[in-house]
Design an enzyme around this catalytic site. Structure first.
Site, PDB file in Angstrom:
ATOM      1  N   HIS A 188       0.799  -1.346  -0.408  1.00 18.14           N
ATOM      2  CA  HIS A 188       0.107  -0.298   0.117  1.00 18.14           C
ATOM      3  C   HIS A 188       0.742   0.685   0.180  1.00 18.14           C
ATOM      4  CE1 HIS A 188       0.718  -1.000   3.911  1.00 18.14           C
ATOM      5  NE2 HIS A 188       0.008   0.791   4.113  1.00 18.14           N
ATOM      6  N   HIS A 224       1.231   3.887   1.899  1.00 13.14           N
ATOM      7  CA  HIS A 224       1.759   5.359   2.848  1.00 13.14           C
ATOM      8  C   HIS A 224       3.372   4.710   2.636  1.00 13.14           C
ATOM      9  CE1 HIS A 224      -2.447   3.936   5.264  1.00 13.14           C
ATOM     10  NE2 HIS A 224      -2.277   5.353   4.396  1.00 13.14           N
ATOM     11  N   ASP A 252       5.581   4.865   5.438  1.00  9.26           N
ATOM     12  CA  ASP A 252       6.118   3.638   6.060  1.00  9.26           C
ATOM     13  C   ASP A 252       6.982   2.432   4.608  1.00  9.26           C
ATOM     14  OD1 ASP A 252       3.349   3.129   5.556  1.00  9.26           O
ATOM     15  OD2 ASP A 252       4.185   2.501   8.483  1.00  9.26           O
ATOM     16  N   HIS A 253       5.925   2.878   3.875  1.00  9.93           N
ATOM     17  CA  HIS A 253       6.199   1.369   2.717  1.00  9.93           C
ATOM     18  C   HIS A 253       6.513   1.871   1.915  1.00  9.93           C
ATOM     19  CE1 HIS A 253       4.693  -0.866   5.893  1.00  9.93           C
ATOM     20  NE2 HIS A 253       3.516  -0.113   6.114  1.00  9.93           N
ATOM     21  N   HIS A 265      -6.869  -1.230   4.695  1.00  8.06           N
ATOM     22  CA  HIS A 265      -6.164  -0.660   5.415  1.00  8.06           C
ATOM     23  C   HIS A 265      -5.775   0.931   4.032  1.00  8.06           C
ATOM     24  CE1 HIS A 265      -3.035   0.567   8.015  1.00  8.06           C
ATOM     25  NE2 HIS A 265      -2.166   0.451   7.137  1.00  8.06           N
ATOM     26  N   TYR A 304      -8.674   5.103  12.536  1.00  8.42           N
ATOM     27  CA  TYR A 304      -9.531   4.615  11.332  1.00  8.42           C
ATOM     28  C   TYR A 304     -11.698   5.525  12.199  1.00  8.42           C
ATOM     29  CZ  TYR A 304      -5.852   3.313   7.959  1.00  8.42           C
ATOM     30  OH  TYR A 304      -5.068   3.042   7.146  1.00  8.42           O
ATOM     31  N   HIS A 356       4.208  -5.071   7.987  1.00 13.75           N
ATOM     32  CA  HIS A 356       4.951  -4.830   9.522  1.00 13.75           C
ATOM     33  C   HIS A 356       5.052  -6.319   9.746  1.00 13.75           C
ATOM     34  CE1 HIS A 356       4.175  -0.722  10.221  1.00 13.75           C
ATOM     35  NE2 HIS A 356       3.189  -0.470   9.455  1.00 13.75           N
TER      36      HIS A 356
END
Length: 272
Positions: free
Chosen positions: A95, A97, A99-100, A171, A204, A238
């Site tokens: 996805h 975001h 952090d990825h 997500h 969320y 993660h």
């Protein structure tokens, strides 16, 4: 003295707030040595964020990258494994975001690799994470343009390895999970690897969310799909969410988890 009056008036106004950087757990930024997951699959990211390198007969594939500042680490770890920048042919991701997907723009520039995504994620990648439906502009990163857009269930092949995508929205609206086959320990028996996207909902709004009106239904459909994936070895963006501890070279996978167990845990947390 009009000028003096203006100066005095401005001096009474509050100072504008400082910008707040996207800060994360230090383990997300802690380099580790490449960790072999299977014969041709390696974790090359940080201690607690997954970035996978898969070596095929026609070059290498990167799945996810971690935080934006991880690009030099990824390139260095690729080189340790004998992969020069020009040998990276494909970039896949889960996805969009920070952090990825954070370093994907820099990795793409450095390698010339083809970035594969889907329509929902490609829009967010092109915005560098801005206007995120949950986080607004708080977790941005260098924008990057996708080169190929996939449909749910489509396959991507490089050399002797085929990756199958399963759309698992929730997500993010464009979340994707991936399957491919490798081997372990030189065995001739195929190993079905599932790299399954996050199923969390941090802060969320799952009810009456105007930006994602059917978010509960999306999670439910994704959870059902994940239960059916070929899944002899589960990996997640993660790693702790699927029982991995990458920094522990002696025992990096102390609590193996199946895709069904991963989906069941998400269902319990989100939908019951």
């Amino acid at each position: 003295m009009p000028g003096m009056l203006i100066t005095i008036a401005l001096a009474t106004l509050p100072v504008l707030p400082q910008l707040k950087a996207y800060q994360v757990d230090p383990s997300w930024l802690t380099p580790i040595e490449p960790l072999r997951i299977a014969d041709h699959t390696w974790q090359i990211g940080t201690a607690n964020i997954t970035a996978l390198l898969v070596k095929t007969s026609e070059g290498a594939v990167l799945l996810d990258g971690g935080m934006p500042q991880a690009a030099p680490l990824l390139l260095a770890n690729m080189k340790k494994l004998g992969v020069e920048p020009g040998q990276l042919k494909l970039i896949l991701h889960t996805h969009a975001h920070a952090d990825h997907a954070g370093p994907l723009a820099e990795i793409k520039r450095a390698t010339g690799a083809t970035l594969v995504s889907n329509a929902e994620s490609a829009a967010l990648l092109a915005r560098g994470g801005s206007h995120d439906i949950h986080f607004g502009d708080s977790i941005t990163y260098p924008p990057v343009q996708a080169d190929r857009l996939l449909q749910d269930g489509e396959q991507v092949t490089l050399g002797d390895t085929t990756f199958t995508v399963t759309f698992t929205p929730g997500h993010t609206p464009g979340s994707m999970s991936w399957n491919w086959t490798d081997r372990q320990g030189g065995s001739s028996k195929p190993l079905a690897i599932a790299y399954v996207d996050s199923l969390t909902a941090p802060g969320y709004h799952l009810d009456h969310n105007p930006a994602f009106p059917k978010i509960r239904e999306a999670y439910a459909q994704s959870i059902a799909a994940i239960r059916t994936l070929p899944c002899e070895l589960l990996l997640t963006p993660h790693p702790d969410q699927s029982g991995w501890r990458y920094a522990d070279a002696a025992q990096p996978h102390p609590k193996p988890m199946s895709c069904r167990e991963y989906a069941d845990a998400a269902e319990k947390a989100l939908l019951r």
